[in-house]
Design a protein around this motif. Structure first.
Motif, mmCIF file in Angstrom:
data_model
loop_
_atom_site.group_PDB
_atom_site.id
_atom_site.type_symbol
_atom_site.label_atom_id
_atom_site.label_comp_id
_atom_site.label_asym_id
_atom_site.label_seq_id
_atom_site.Cartn_x
_atom_site.Cartn_y
_atom_site.Cartn_z
ATOM 1 N N LEU A 163 112.295 -47.266 83.767
ATOM 2 C CA LEU A 163 112.046 -46.929 85.166
ATOM 3 C C LEU A 163 113.038 -47.657 86.057
ATOM 4 C CD1 LEU A 163 108.146 -47.180 85.340
ATOM 5 C CD2 LEU A 163 109.503 -45.092 85.478
ATOM 6 N N GLY A 164 113.743 -46.908 86.879
ATOM 7 C CA GLY A 164 114.650 -47.522 87.840
ATOM 8 C C GLY A 164 115.642 -48.485 87.223
ATOM 9 N N GLY A 165 116.082 -48.210 85.999
ATOM 10 C CA GLY A 165 117.037 -49.079 85.337
ATOM 11 C C GLY A 165 116.423 -50.274 84.635
ATOM 12 N N VAL A 166 115.104 -50.363 84.604
ATOM 13 C CA VAL A 166 114.409 -51.477 83.954
ATOM 14 C C VAL A 166 113.683 -50.935 82.721
ATOM 15 C CG1 VAL A 166 112.739 -53.351 84.211
ATOM 16 C CG2 VAL A 166 114.089 -52.593 86.182
ATOM 17 N N GLY A 167 113.883 -51.587 81.580
ATOM 18 C CA GLY A 167 113.282 -51.146 80.341
ATOM 19 C C GLY A 167 111.775 -51.340 80.310
ATOM 20 N N VAL A 168 111.107 -50.548 79.494
ATOM 21 C CA VAL A 168 109.656 -50.623 79.383
ATOM 22 C C VAL A 168 109.217 -51.981 78.853
ATOM 23 C CG1 VAL A 168 107.644 -49.670 78.179
ATOM 24 C CG2 VAL A 168 109.371 -48.129 79.113
ATOM 25 N N ARG A 169 109.922 -52.545 77.893
ATOM 26 C CA ARG A 169 109.557 -53.844 77.339
ATOM 27 C C ARG A 169 109.657 -54.947 78.390
ATOM 28 N NH1 ARG A 169 112.250 -54.022 71.225
ATOM 29 N NH2 ARG A 169 111.052 -52.252 70.380
ATOM 30 N N THR A 170 110.685 -54.864 79.217
ATOM 31 C CA THR A 170 110.833 -55.856 80.291
ATOM 32 C C THR A 170 109.675 -55.763 81.278
ATOM 33 O OG1 THR A 170 113.240 -55.807 80.119
ATOM 34 C CG2 THR A 170 112.307 -56.639 82.184
ATOM 35 N N LEU A 171 109.339 -54.544 81.676
ATOM 36 C CA LEU A 171 108.208 -54.347 82.588
ATOM 37 C C LEU A 171 106.903 -54.834 81.963
ATOM 38 C CD1 LEU A 171 109.025 -50.783 83.987
ATOM 39 C CD2 LEU A 171 109.186 -52.952 85.223
ATOM 40 N N ALA A 172 106.732 -54.592 80.669
ATOM 41 C CA ALA A 172 105.512 -55.030 79.986
ATOM 42 C C ALA A 172 105.424 -56.548 79.953
ATOM 43 C CB ALA A 172 105.461 -54.457 78.572
ATOM 44 N N GLY A 173 106.559 -57.220 79.700
ATOM 45 C CA GLY A 173 106.556 -58.682 79.686
ATOM 46 C C GLY A 173 106.220 -59.271 81.040
ATOM 47 N N ILE A 174 106.780 -58.698 82.088
ATOM 48 C CA ILE A 174 106.489 -59.152 83.446
ATOM 49 C C ILE A 174 105.011 -58.939 83.770
ATOM 50 C CG2 ILE A 174 106.950 -58.703 85.897
ATOM 51 C CD1 ILE A 174 109.798 -57.871 84.991
ATOM 52 N N THR A 175 104.500 -57.785 83.387
ATOM 53 C CA THR A 175 103.094 -57.464 83.649
ATOM 54 C C THR A 175 102.163 -58.422 82.919
ATOM 55 O OG1 THR A 175 103.679 -55.122 83.909
ATOM 56 C CG2 THR A 175 101.364 -55.633 83.531
ATOM 57 N N PHE A 176 102.497 -58.749 81.682
ATOM 58 C CA PHE A 176 101.656 -59.655 80.899
ATOM 59 C C PHE A 176 101.592 -61.042 81.534
ATOM 60 C CE2 PHE A 176 100.723 -62.632 77.466
ATOM 61 C CZ PHE A 176 99.631 -62.029 76.868
ATOM 62 N N MET A 177 102.720 -61.576 81.937
ATOM 63 C CA MET A 177 102.739 -62.907 82.550
ATOM 64 C C MET A 177 102.013 -62.891 83.892
ATOM 65 S SD MET A 177 104.091 -64.647 80.246
ATOM 66 C CE MET A 177 104.074 -66.201 81.149
ATOM 67 N N GLY A 178 102.203 -61.833 84.668
ATOM 68 C CA GLY A 178 101.475 -61.712 85.928
ATOM 69 C C GLY A 178 99.990 -61.588 85.698
ATOM 70 N N GLY A 179 99.595 -60.832 84.661
ATOM 71 C CA GLY A 179 98.177 -60.683 84.335
ATOM 72 C C GLY A 179 97.533 -62.008 83.966
ATOM 73 N N LEU A 180 98.241 -62.845 83.220
ATOM 74 C CA LEU A 180 97.727 -64.176 82.891
ATOM 75 C C LEU A 180 97.502 -64.999 84.151
ATOM 76 C CD1 LEU A 180 99.809 -65.296 79.758
ATOM 77 C CD2 LEU A 180 97.378 -64.706 79.831
ATOM 78 N N ALA A 181 98.486 -64.982 85.052
ATOM 79 C CA ALA A 181 98.364 -65.765 86.292
ATOM 80 C C ALA A 181 97.203 -65.264 87.144
ATOM 81 C CB ALA A 181 99.677 -65.686 87.077
ATOM 82 N N GLY A 182 97.069 -63.955 87.282
ATOM 83 C CA GLY A 182 96.002 -63.402 88.105
ATOM 84 C C GLY A 182 94.619 -63.667 87.546
ATOM 85 N N SER A 183 94.467 -63.567 86.230
ATOM 86 C CA SER A 183 93.155 -63.804 85.628
ATOM 87 C C SER A 183 92.760 -65.272 85.704
ATOM 88 C CB SER A 183 93.134 -63.309 84.180
ATOM 89 O OG SER A 183 94.194 -63.876 83.437
ATOM 90 N N LEU A 184 93.722 -66.176 85.597
ATOM 91 C CA LEU A 184 93.427 -67.599 85.797
ATOM 92 C C LEU A 184 92.972 -67.843 87.227
ATOM 93 C CD1 LEU A 184 96.364 -69.242 83.821
ATOM 94 C CD2 LEU A 184 93.930 -69.441 83.288
#
Length: 252
Positions: free
Chosen positions: A71-92
């Motif tokens: 998406l928009g020049g960003v790979g799916v794996r990169t987006l997934a990694g960013i989402t995972f780290m953000g999800g950890l921060a938000g759930s904490l």
């Protein structure tokens, strides 16, 4: 042990929530209010809802796997990694939030999600005519929504669709596959924190989880044939009603 009617309501909410997540996002609008109505505190209801819809999100992501693309020049794996780290921060952050504070914050998060759905493609067309976004904008937005997804999650799928549409110009149909994957990733991160912190009411979580698996897979199959307007209209109706109820509950 919960009574059969309570278990059936939890399973039914999971079925609806899993289908909604697969169709357009917003499954938490069905699952979390149900858990609160069944007597759980709001923070525990939110954590239980997130864990319960996780298998359904994975089922939806698997059904949509053929449509994954950068998406928009960003790979799916990169987006997934960013989402995972953000999800950890938000759930904490949720684990540290008092229930009353969460009750006050949630209606505004729901309102933001509802506005994102209502604006939809019109906002995307308006912004794309005035602003050219690059990968950095997409990464920054993904990090913020990853945190939101871990903290609350209500409407995050719709917010992802809105943000990606605004920044890339892609249609909601083209974004269905990455959206369902990112929902599964954010829920995975949140599940780790919520289970470890003991915030999950398992007696209601398990039947809701079974319902969400069926709803997630069936919703993904149905979503391939339903007109986008029908999906968007139904989702907007559910989110608007739920938002009004939560404002009344918090401030009425």
């Amino acid at each position: 042990m919960a009574d059969p009617l309570t278990l059936a309501l939890a399973a039914g909410a999971g079925l609806l929530g899993g289908a909604m997540n697969a169709l357009a996002g917003g499954g938490s609008f069905a699952t979390m209010p149900t858990l609160i109505a069944l007597g759980l505190p709001s923070t525990v209801a939110n954590a239980t809802s997130n864990v319960a819809v996780q298998p359904g999100a994975v089922a939806s992501a698997w059904a949509y796997r053929g449509g994954l693309a950068p998406l928009g020049g960003v790979g799916v794996r990169t987006l997934a990694g960013i989402t995972f780290m953000g999800g950890l921060a938000g759930s904490l952050l949720l684990a540290w939030t008092p229930a009353r504070a969460f009750d006050v914050i949630v209606p505004w998060l729901l309102l933001a999600a509802t506005i994102a759905i209502a604006l939809g493609r019109h906002a995307s067309d308006w912004l794309s005519a005035r602003f050219s976004a690059g990968p950095r904008s997409l990464v920054a937005g993904q990090a913020l929504l990853g945190i939101y997804g871990g903290y609350f999650g209500g409407g995050v799928g719709m917010m992802l669709t809105a943000m990606w549409g605004l920044l890339t110009g892609a249609s909601p149909a083209e974004l269905a596959a990455p959206r369902t994957l990112m929902l599964a990733v954010a829920n995975s991160a949140a599940t780790i924190v919520f289970v470890a912190s003991g915030m999950v009411a398992w007696a209601l979580c398990l039947p809701m989880m079974i319902g969400s698996i069926a709803g997630g897979y069936l919703g993904a199959l149905v979503g391939r044939s339903l007109p986008p307007g029908v999906i968007r209209g139904w989702t907007l109706l559910v989110t608007t009603v739920t938002t009004a109820v939560f404002f009344w509950r918090a401030y009425g």
